[in-house]
Design a protein around this motif. Structure first.
Motif, PDB file in Angstrom:
ATOM      1  N   VAL A 196       0.860  -1.178   0.000  1.00 37.87           N
ATOM      2  CA  VAL A 196       0.000   0.000   0.000  1.00 37.87           C
ATOM      3  C   VAL A 196       0.898   1.230   0.000  1.00 37.87           C
ATOM      4  O   VAL A 196       1.921   1.256   0.668  1.00 37.87           O
ATOM      5  N   ALA A 224       0.566   5.270   0.854  1.00 38.09           N
ATOM      6  CA  ALA A 224      -0.305   6.341   1.354  1.00 38.09           C
ATOM      7  C   ALA A 224       0.341   7.669   0.936  1.00 38.09           C
ATOM      8  O   ALA A 224       0.326   8.012  -0.235  1.00 38.09           O
ATOM      9  N   GLY A 225       0.977   8.385   1.864  1.00 36.80           N
ATOM     10  CA  GLY A 225       1.620   9.652   1.499  1.00 36.80           C
ATOM     11  C   GLY A 225       2.965   9.448   0.828  1.00 36.80           C
ATOM     12  O   GLY A 225       3.527  10.376   0.242  1.00 36.80           O
ATOM     13  N   GLY A 226       3.515   8.260   0.949  1.00 35.99           N
ATOM     14  CA  GLY A 226       4.790   7.964   0.284  1.00 35.99           C
ATOM     15  C   GLY A 226       6.019   8.538   0.967  1.00 35.99           C
ATOM     16  O   GLY A 226       7.128   8.377   0.476  1.00 35.99           O
ATOM     17  N   GLN A 227       5.840   9.184   2.103  1.00 36.27           N
ATOM     18  CA  GLN A 227       6.974   9.900   2.700  1.00 36.27           C
ATOM     19  C   GLN A 227       7.969   8.981   3.406  1.00 36.27           C
ATOM     20  O   GLN A 227       9.094   9.368   3.687  1.00 36.27           O
ATOM     21  N   SER A 228       7.561   7.770   3.671  1.00 31.45           N
ATOM     22  CA  SER A 228       8.516   6.775   4.168  1.00 31.45           C
ATOM     23  C   SER A 228       8.788   5.720   3.118  1.00 31.45           C
ATOM     24  O   SER A 228       9.913   5.262   2.968  1.00 31.45           O
ATOM     25  N   LEU A 229       7.760   5.360   2.382  1.00 31.32           N
ATOM     26  CA  LEU A 229       7.930   4.297   1.392  1.00 31.32           C
ATOM     27  C   LEU A 229       8.801   4.757   0.215  1.00 31.32           C
ATOM     28  O   LEU A 229       9.651   4.013  -0.268  1.00 31.32           O
ATOM     29  N   THR A 270       0.822  10.746   6.097  1.00 32.81           N
ATOM     30  CA  THR A 270      -0.474  10.503   6.730  1.00 32.81           C
ATOM     31  C   THR A 270      -0.332   9.930   8.129  1.00 32.81           C
ATOM     32  O   THR A 270       0.672   9.313   8.476  1.00 32.81           O
ATOM     33  N   ASP A 286       7.097   9.749  15.389  1.00 27.38           N
ATOM     34  CA  ASP A 286       6.599  10.484  16.550  1.00 27.38           C
ATOM     35  C   ASP A 286       5.193  10.082  16.994  1.00 27.38           C
ATOM     36  O   ASP A 286       4.814  10.328  18.134  1.00 27.38           O
TER      37      ASP A 286
HETATM   38  C1  LIG Z   1      12.680  14.021   5.542  1.00 29.36           C
HETATM   39  C2  LIG Z   1      11.626  13.337   6.340  1.00 29.36           C
HETATM   40  C3  LIG Z   1      11.537  13.614   7.685  1.00 29.36           C
HETATM   41  C4  LIG Z   1      10.582  12.991   8.446  1.00 29.36           C
HETATM   42  N1  LIG Z   1      10.542  13.301   9.772  1.00 29.36           N
HETATM   43  C5  LIG Z   1       9.640  12.680  10.536  1.00 29.36           C
HETATM   44  C6  LIG Z   1       9.559  12.961  11.923  1.00 29.36           C
HETATM   45  O1  LIG Z   1      10.281  13.815  12.456  1.00 29.36           O
HETATM   46  N2  LIG Z   1       8.682  12.272  12.654  1.00 29.36           N
HETATM   47  C7  LIG Z   1       7.852  11.352  12.104  1.00 29.36           C
HETATM   48  O2  LIG Z   1       7.082  10.763  12.814  1.00 29.36           O
HETATM   49  N3  LIG Z   1       7.870  11.087  10.788  1.00 29.36           N
HETATM   50  C8  LIG Z   1       8.739  11.736  10.000  1.00 29.36           C
HETATM   51  N4  LIG Z   1       8.746  11.464   8.652  1.00 29.36           N
HETATM   52  C9  LIG Z   1       7.830  10.424   8.098  1.00 29.36           C
HETATM   53  C10 LIG Z   1       6.475  10.976   7.798  1.00 29.36           C
HETATM   54  O3  LIG Z   1       5.799  11.254   8.986  1.00 29.36           O
HETATM   55  C11 LIG Z   1       5.647   9.974   6.992  1.00 29.36           C
HETATM   56  O4  LIG Z   1       4.495  10.628   6.698  1.00 29.36           O
HETATM   57  C12 LIG Z   1       5.268   8.676   7.670  1.00 29.36           C
HETATM   58  O5  LIG Z   1       6.372   8.011   8.169  1.00 29.36           O
HETATM   59  C13 LIG Z   1       4.635   7.701   6.690  1.00 29.36           C
HETATM   60  O6  LIG Z   1       3.399   8.164   6.228  1.00 29.36           O
HETATM   61  P1  LIG Z   1       3.018   8.092   4.701  1.00 29.36           P
HETATM   62  O7  LIG Z   1       1.604   8.427   4.591  1.00 29.36           O
HETATM   63  O8  LIG Z   1       3.946   8.909   3.928  1.00 29.36           O
HETATM   64  O9  LIG Z   1       3.219   6.520   4.403  1.00 29.36           O
HETATM   65  P2  LIG Z   1       3.886   5.769   3.192  1.00 29.36           P
HETATM   66  O10 LIG Z   1       5.289   6.196   3.038  1.00 29.36           O
HETATM   67  O11 LIG Z   1       3.029   5.858   2.004  1.00 29.36           O
HETATM   68  O12 LIG Z   1       3.839   4.308   3.745  1.00 29.36           O
HETATM   69  C14 LIG Z   1       4.638   3.875   4.815  1.00 29.36           C
HETATM   70  C15 LIG Z   1       4.402   2.394   5.086  1.00 29.36           C
HETATM   71  O13 LIG Z   1       3.129   2.186   5.654  1.00 29.36           O
HETATM   72  C16 LIG Z   1       2.301   1.370   4.822  1.00 29.36           C
HETATM   73  N5  LIG Z   1       0.968   1.947   4.854  1.00 29.36           N
HETATM   74  C17 LIG Z   1       0.677   3.264   4.715  1.00 29.36           C
HETATM   75  N6  LIG Z   1      -0.649   3.465   4.915  1.00 29.36           N
HETATM   76  C18 LIG Z   1      -1.196   2.255   5.169  1.00 29.36           C
HETATM   77  C19 LIG Z   1      -2.511   1.826   5.475  1.00 29.36           C
HETATM   78  N7  LIG Z   1      -3.540   2.675   5.566  1.00 29.36           N
HETATM   79  N8  LIG Z   1      -2.683   0.519   5.672  1.00 29.36           N
HETATM   80  C20 LIG Z   1      -1.685  -0.371   5.599  1.00 29.36           C
HETATM   81  N9  LIG Z   1      -0.420  -0.005   5.333  1.00 29.36           N
HETATM   82  C21 LIG Z   1      -0.175   1.287   5.123  1.00 29.36           C
HETATM   83  C22 LIG Z   1       2.964   1.371   3.470  1.00 29.36           C
HETATM   84  O14 LIG Z   1       2.716   0.183   2.781  1.00 29.36           O
HETATM   85  C23 LIG Z   1       4.425   1.544   3.846  1.00 29.36           C
HETATM   86  O15 LIG Z   1       4.960   0.309   4.173  1.00 29.36           O
HETATM   87  C24 LIG Z   1       9.671  12.079   7.855  1.00 29.36           C
HETATM   88  C25 LIG Z   1       9.740  11.806   6.490  1.00 29.36           C
HETATM   89  C26 LIG Z   1      10.704  12.428   5.725  1.00 29.36           C
HETATM   90  C27 LIG Z   1      10.755  12.137   4.280  1.00 29.36           C
END
Ligand SMILES: Cc1cc2nc3c(=O)[nH]c(=O)nc-3n(C[C@H](O)[C@H](O)[C@H](O)COP(=O)(O)OP(=O)(O)OC[C@H]3O[C@@H](n4cnc5c(N)ncnc54)[C@H](O)[C@@H]3O)c2cc1C
Lengths: 808, 274
Positions: free
Chosen positions: B30, B32-37, B111, B124
C-alpha cells in the motif's frame, strides 16, 4: 537621460539570474535531452579496499534496454590517470588514479562497472545484475595508524605517506626560529584539534552529457571549472583540445565540490566516443556523497609560545592531512593553502608549518569552501582562547594585544605574505557594539552563579583570509600547474547592447548581476542592456574559472580593464566624429561631449559608427570590442570579527545559537545584497561544521552518512537571525577595491561557535569537545566521559532506516 | 528517483483495495503519502512488485466524532490533523506531536495511518497513540477487526497488520480538557527524534487524577512509561512530584536513558501547566 542615474556599483540589486535558477526553467545539465541519447549508470564498490577477482556482466548485458556493460578492463588501455595539478613537492608520491578501478578498489564508492542503456531506469536495474567478486584487503582509515605503514593503501608506493611540505620562517628569512621561541618562552600551549571530514553537499547533483555530433566532442557538465576541465580532458584522453568543447550551463552550487575533473566526466566522454552516441550521467544524492570529493579531514597539532604578559612569540603547526585514496585535481595543495594563514592577524616572531599528507581508503579530499583557511583559522582562534584561559586574560584583550594595528599596514607577515590593508580595531568595535558584548558577559555571569540549566557562552573569531587566487608567479613558486589570471571580453553590439564574456564560471554566486552592474557604471549603459556569457569554452575561450573567492577581485578587474579599452577606443572615434581633439572629449553617463560645447555623441552612436565603419580615423579597426586579462600581483585579505552566543542545555547537551554577529571587511562592496547572501550561506556552512556535519565511516570504511538524513545540513529554521555589518578598507591590489566574500563566513564562523560552547562549559570542567558538537558529545563531555565517537546516537538518520544495510 | 519497476494501482473503494492487495500477493504494498515508502524505494531497500495507492479512498480521510472517542481516518494528512478542531479539543497531544513532524511539505503528504503502519521506532506518532490507548480498525480479506495499539506495534518496522490488510481508522478515546505536551529532542529541523516524550495529564483541584506517558525511540517500538504514570496519579501537580516520577522513565546511565528522564520531566511540567 542616464545623466541622473544613480551608480550601479553599491546598489542592492536583486539577482537577475534568480528567477530561472529558482524555478528550474533553465539549462541544468540534467534538463538536457538529445536525440538518441544513452544513459550511463555507475556501479560502485561496496568495499573500501579489495582486489577484484571476478566480474560477471552476462546477466546485466541481457537485461531490457541495455546497450553495453563496461568494466575497468574495457577502459584500461584508454583511461589514463585522472590529473593532479598540484604536485606540492618534488618527491610527492602520486599513485595512478584510474577513472574506473581495474584490478583493485581503494575506497567504497569507487566506480567498478558501467551500464549503458536506453533509459536511466534500465541502466539502474541492470546495475543490480552485475556480479563482482572481491578479495578484501586490510582497510586503512586512521591517519596515524596509516603512517605506521603496517597496511598499505597502494602497496606499490611502499608507504602511505604522500608528501611532507614545510614552511619555516627562519629558513625563509621572514622570522625567527620557532624552536628557539618555544624553548625560551614563559608560556607554551600545545593542543591537538580534529578537523572532521565534510561533504560539500551542493544542491544540484553532478551531471554530465557528452555529444559527439559533427566531429566535435561537446561536454556539458555541472562543473565550476569548464576551462580547466577542457584542458585536462584533452590531456588525459588525447582528444585534441580544439575538438573539445566544454559547457558549464547553469550550475547549482559547488562550494569547491565541483572544482574537479571527475571520473564520471572522463567515463562519459570515453563511452560517447566508443558508442558514437550522446551519453548522459546524473548522480543520485547518495552516489554524490559516496563518490564526489570530500573536504577538511586533518589532525592539527599546534604549539604556541607566549610571554606571561600575553604577547605571542612562536607558532608551530604540525598537520596530518587525509588525502583519501587518490590525488584529485588539487588534493595535496588544499592544506598548503592554509599554511599562510595560521598566523592570521597576529604578530608572531616565529612560525613553522609542517604538513604530512596521508593516503587512506576513503574517497579523496579536495577543495571545500575555504580550502585550508577554515582549518587554519579554527586552529589559531581556538589557541588564542586557550592562551587567554591559561593567562586569565579576557579573550578579546589577548587578541587585541597581538593583532596588527591599522597603522601598521601594509604588513609583511611571518608566513611571507604582505597584507595590504585592514582595520581590525574598527571591525571589532562595531561587532562588540552590535553584539552587546558587555551585557552578554553580565548575563553569562548571572547564569553561572545561579547554576542555570542553560549556560551561556560567548565565542570570538577575529579572522583574516586570502582571496583573489592568485598571482601566477606565486602559484608557480608553489608548484601549481596553472596560472591565476583572469580574462574578460566586452562585445559592443550595433544596437548598443552589450555582451560580456567572463572566464569565471558562476555556479550560484550572482556574477551576471554584478558584472552587469560594473559594466553599466563603466560604460553608462542600462543594467538590463548587459548580458553576461560564461561557462562555454566556445564563447569564453579562456579563463581560470571560479573558486577561492577570486571571481570579482581577479575576473571583475579584467572586466574593468576591458571596459577601459572600449572607452579608450570610443573616445578616439568620438573625437573623430565630433571633429575635435581627443583631450577635449569628456565622457559621462554614457555620452561623449566636447568640453565647453553642446556637441554630444552617445556611446551607442559611437559604437554604431565603429560597426558600420564608414568613416573611421586612419588605421582604426572596425568594431568596438575589447579583451583584457588581469594577473594580480597580490592576494586580497578580507577580515572581520565574528561573535557568537550559544545557549547550552547542560541536561541534554543541546546547543542553540542565540546571537550571531558578523562584521566583515570585504573591501569595496559592489552589491550589498549579494554580499549578505554570501555571508549568510557561508555562516551556515561554518556553523554546520561546528555543530552538525560529519562524514562518518564504519570500521570497514563504508560511509555511514550517505543521505541528507544522516549528514545533517542545517536549514534556515536551525540557524539564528544573523546580525551582519561591514567595515570597509578597500583592497589596494585591484582597482575595484574588492577583497572577496565567497568563503569568509565559513572561514570565520566555525571557531566562533566552538569557542562559544567551550566558554559556556569551561567552569564545569569541560576543556574540549570534538566537532561536530552533537548533543551526545556535549553531554558526554559534561559527564567527564570519553567522546562517544562513531557510537553517537544523535548522528541523524532516516528514522531508524539504515541507508546502507536496510532497515535495522 | 530511480526505483525498481512496479505496477501502479489506484482502487476507488476499500474492498477493491483489499482485493487488489490479496491478488497481487506478498510483494505488493500500500502507498499512502509515500513519505517513508518512497525513500525506501529510491534507495532500493525494497522492490515491491505493485503499489496500491489508497489516495483515492476518500472515506479514509478526516476526523469524525464517535461519541466517547474520535475516529481518525488513516489517510488524514499530518497537515489536516494539525488543523482539526476535534483533535484540538479532545486529543490535543496528537496535534502537538504532529506539529513537530518533519517539515510543511512532508506534513502535507505524510499521513497519520502511514506513520503508524510504517512503525519506525523514531516515528513520533507511535508513542502518543500507544499512551492514549488508541485502537486500530483494520480491513482484510476476511472482514474487519480491531487491534489495540499495545498489540499493534510488534517490533522495528513491524505491526500486527497482515500483508493483505489495510488500516482504515484509528479510534482515539477523548481526552477533553487534559493538559498535554510533546518534548522532542532532534538536531536539525527535518531530523527525526533522538528521544521524545509524549505526556497527557488530567489535573483536578491541583492534583493529578490521570496521566499518560509515552516514549519515542528508546526501544524497538514505542514504550509506555507505566511506572511514571503510576507514580503521578494522586499526587499534587508539583515540581517535586514530577521530578520524582520522571526518574522512573529509565534506569540506565546512557545518554538516551538520561534523555528519557530529562524529557519526561519537561513534558510533564509543560503538560501540567497547559
Ligand atoms: C525528511 C523526512 C523527515 C521525516 N521526519 C519525521 C519525523 O520527524 N517524525 C515522524 O514521525 N515522521 C517523520 N517522517 C515520516 C512521515 O511522517 C511519513 O508521513 C510517515 O512516516 C509515513 O506516512 P506516509 O503516509 O507517507 O506513508 P507511506 O510512506 O506511504 O507508507 C509507509 C508504510 O506504511 C504502509 N501503509 C501506509 N498506509 C497504510 C494503510 N492505511 N494501511 C496499511 N499499510 C499502510 C505502506 O505500505 C508503507 O509500508 C519524515 C519523512 C521524511 C521524508
Amino acid at each position: 537621460m542616464t545623466a541622473t542615474a544613480e551608480p550601479e556599483i553599491g546598489k542592492a540589486r536583486l539577482r537577475k539570474e534568480d528567477a530561472r535558477l529558482i524555478t528550474g526553467q533553465t539549462t541544468w545539465t540534467d534538463n538536457l535531452q538529445l536525440h538518441g541519447m544513452l544513459h550511463m549508470a555507475v556501479l560502485r564498490s561496496p568495499v573500501a579496499h579489495a582486489r577484484i577477482t571476478g566480474i560477471d556482466v552476462s546477466r546485466a548485458t541481457s537485461m531490457p534496454g541495455v546497450a553495453v556493460v563496461l568494466t575497468g578492463e574495457d577502459f584500461a588501455a584508454e583511461q589514463g590517470s585522472l590529473p593532479c595539478a598540484w604536485p606540492i613537492t618534488e618527491d610527492m608520491k602520486s599513485p595512478p588514479a584510474p577513472a574506473m578501478a581495474v584490478a583493485q578498489v581503494n575506497f567504497a564508492g569507487e566506480a567498478v562497472a558501467l551500464v549503458i542503456a536506453d533509459s536511466a531506469y534500465h541502466a539502474a536495474d541492470a546495475l543490480e545484475a552485475i556480479d563482482i567478486d572481491y578479495d578484501e584487503l586490510p582497510v586503512v582509515l586512521d591517519m596515524e595508524e596509516a603512517l605506521r605503514d603496517n597496511d598499505l593503501v597502494h602497496p606499490d608506493l611502499g608507504t602511505n605517506k604522500c608528501a611532507t611540505w614545510i614552511f619555516d620562517s627562519a629558513e625563509a628569512g621572514v622570522g625567527t626560529n620557532v624552536e628557539d621561541e618555544i624553548a625560551s618562552a614563559e608560556v607554551v600551549i600545545e593542543r591537538t584539534f580534529k578537523q572532521q571530514r565534510l561533504i560539500p553537499a551542493f544542491m544540484e547533483p553532478r551531471s554530465v552529457v557528452v555529444d559527439t555530433t559533427a566531429g566535435m566532442f561537446t561536454v556539458w557538465s555541472a562543473t565550476q571549472i569548464p576551462h580547466i576541465l577542457r584542458w585536462m580532458l584533452s590531456a588525459v584522453t588525447g582528444i585534441s583540445e580544439h575538438k573539445l568543447r566544454v559547457i558549464a550551463p547553469d550550475v547549482g552550487g559547488g562550494f569547491g565540490g565541483k572544482l574537479q575533473v571527475t571520473p564520471e566526466e572522463l567515463l562519459c566522454l570515453l563511452v560517447a566516443r566508443r558508442m558514437g552516441r550522446p551519453v548522459k550521467w546524473t548522480e543520485s544524492r547518495t552516489e554524490s556523497m559516496l563518490s564526489a570529493h570530500h573536504g577538511r579531514d586533518q589532525v592539527q597539532k599546534i604549539t604556541l609560545s607566549a610571554r606571561r604578559d600575553g604577547t605571542v612569540t612562536g607558532l608551530k603547526v604540525e598537520l596530518l592531512a587525509d588525502m583519501g585514496a587518490y590525488l584529485r585535481l588539487v588534493t595535496p595543495g588544499v592544506p598548503i593553502l592554509g599554511a599562510f594563514m595560521f598566523n592570521s592577524i597576529y604578530k608572531f616572531a616565529a612560525y613553522r608549518f609542517v604538513c604530512t599528507n596521508v593516503f587512506t581508503n576513503k574517497v579523496p579530499t579536495d577543495a571545500y569552501r575555504g580550502a585550508g583557511r577554515p582549518e587554519a583559522t579554527f586552529a589559531i582562534e581556538r589557541m588564542m582562547d586557550e592562551l587567554a584561559v591559561e593567562l586569565g586574560v579576557e579573550p578579546m584583550k589577548i587578541r587585541e594585544m597581538n593583532w596588527i594595528r591599522h597603522e601598521e599596514f601594509p604588513f609583511d607577515t611571518v608566513a611571507g605574505l604582505t597584507y595590504d590593508s585592514g582595520n581590525y580595531e574598527a571591525a571589532t568595535a562595531r561587532a562588540m557594539e552590535l553584539f552587546g558584548y558587555e551585557e552578554m558577559r553580565e548575563e553569562q555571569a548571572r547564569r553561572r552563579s545561579s547554576g542555570d540549566v542553560v549556560q551561556l557562552g560567548i565565542g570570538i573569531s577575529t579572522y583574516t583570509e586570502m582571496c583573489g587566487l592568485a598571482p601566477s608567479r606565486v602559484l608557480g613558486a608553489l608548484r601549481y600547474a596553472a596560472g591565476g589570471w583572469e580574462t574578460a571580453s566586452i562585445r559592443m553590439l550595433p544596437t548598443g547592447k552589450v555582451e560580456v564574456i567572463t572566464g569565471t564560471s558562476p555556479h550560484g554566486q550572482g556574477h551576471e548581476t554584478v558584472w552587469s552592474q560594473i559594466v553599466a557604471d563603466k560604460l553608462g549603459v542600462p543594467f538590463d542592456d548587459v548580458e553576461v556569457l560564461h561557462g562555454d569554452t566556445a564563447t569564453s575561450h579562456k579563463g581560470m574559472d571560479s573558486y577561492g573567492s577570486r571571481s570579482l577581485a581577479v575576473g571583475g578587474t579584467a572586466l574593468v580593464y576591458a571596459a577601459d579599452k572600449v572607452l579608450a577606443k570610443a573616445r578616439t572615434l568620438a573625437a573623430h566624429m565630433m571633429e575635435c581633439d581627443e583631450v577635449d572629449v569628456e565622457f559621462a553617463s554614457g555620452s561623449f561631449s566636447v568640453r565647453g560645447t553642446s556637441t554630444v555623441r552617445s556611446l551607442g552612436d559611437v559604437v554604431l559608427a565603429a560597426h558600420v565603419a564608414h568613416d573611421l580615423p586612419e588605421g582604426m579597426e572596425p568594431g568596438m570590442d575589447a579583451d583584457a586579462t588581469f594577473d594580480p600581483d597580490n592576494f586580497s585579505f578580507p577580515h572581520g570579527t565574528h561573535l557568537c552566543a550559544t545557549e547550552v542545555d547542560t541536561e541534554t547537551g543541546m546547543v542553540r545559537i542565540s546571537r550571531y554577529v558578523a562584521v566583515d571587511d570585504v573591501g569595496t562592496v559592489m552589491n550589498p545584497l549579494i554580499v549578505d547572501g554570501q555571508v549568510h550561506g557561508g555562516l551556515a556552512q561554518g556553523i554546520a561544521q561546528a555543530l552538525y556535519e560529519e562524514a562518518t565511516h564504519d570500521e570497514m570504511g563504508t560511509l555511514t552518512s550517505a543521505t541528507l538524513a544522516d549528514y545533517l545540513v542545517p536549514c534556515a529554521a536551525d540557524l539564528p537571525a544573523f546580525l551582519t555589518d561591514r567595515t570597509t578598507t578597500p583592497a589596494t591590489s585591484n582597482p575595484l577595491g574588492a577583497k572577496g566574500v565567497g568563503e569568509a563566513g565559513t572561514i570565520a564562523s566555525t571557531p566562533a561557535v566552538v569557542n562559544s560552547v567551550l566558554d559556556a562549559l569551561r567552569h564545569l570542567g569541560v576543556r574540549d569537545i570534538e566537532m561536530p558538537m552533537s548533543p551526545e558529545r556535549v553531554w558526554t563531555a559534561l559527564q567527564g566521559r570519553p567522546d562517544p565517537g562513531s557510537g553517537d546516537v544523535t548522528a541523524g538518520g532516516l528514522g531508524s532506516i539504515d541507508a546502507q544495510g536496510g532497515q535495522s | 528517483m530511480i526505483p525498481a519497476e512496479f505496477k501502479y494501482m489506484f482502487p476507488s473503494t476499500v474492498d477493491e483495495a483489499v482485493r487488489m492487495l490479496a491478488e497481487e500477493g506478498e510483494d505488493a504494498k500500500v502507498i499512502a503519502g509515500g513519505q517513508s515508502l518512497v525513500p525506501v524505494l529510491r534507495m532500493r531497500l525494497a522492490a515491491p512488485t505493485a503499489l496500491i495507492d489508497i489516495g483515492g479512498l476518500t472515506e479514509l480521510t478526516g476526523v469524525r466524532d464517535d461519541g466517547d472517542s474520535l475516529l481518525i481516518g488513516a489517510m488524514t494528512t499530518h497537515y489536516e490533523v494539525q488543523r482539526d478542531h476535534l483533535v484540538q479539543d479532545h486529543a490535543l497531544l496528537l496535534r502537538l506531536v504532529t506539529d513537530t513532524i518533519a517539515d510543511p511539505q512532508i506534513r502535507h503528504r505524510g499521513t497519520f495511518g502511514g506513520s503508524l503502519c510504517h512503525a519506525d521506532p523514531a516515528g513520533d506518532l507511535l508513542a502518543p497513540v500507544l499512551a492514549l490507548d488508541a485502537v486500530m480498525i483494520i480491513a482484510g480479506p476476511s472482514g474487519r477487526r480491531e487491534v489495540p495499539a499495545a498489540e499493534f506495534f510488534v517490533d522495528y518496522f513491524t505491526t500486527a497488520l497482515a500483508p493483505d490488510e489495510i488500516l482504515l481508522d484509528v479510534r482515539v478515546p477523548k481526552y477533553t480538557g487534559w493538559g498535554a505536551h510533546y518534548e522532542k529532542l532532534n538536531r536539525v529541523a527535518q531530523a527525526w527524534s533522538i528521544v521524545a516524550v509524549a505526556a497527557a495529564v488530567q489535573v483536578r483541584d491541583g492534583a493529578i487524577s490521570a496521566a499518560r506517558v509515552g516514549l519515542t525511540n528508546v526501544g524497538s517500538g514505542p514504550l509506555r512509561a507505566t511506572e511514571v504514570e503510576a507514580a503521578l496519579v494522586g499526587q499534587q501537580a508539583s515540581a517535586e512530584a514530577i521530578s520524582e516520577a520522571a526518574l522512573r522513565a529509565s534506569s540506565g546511565d546512557g545518554y538516551k536513558d538520561n534523555l528519557a528522564r530529562v524529557l519526561t520531566g519537561r513534558a510533564l511540567t509543560a503538560a501540567v501547566a497547559g
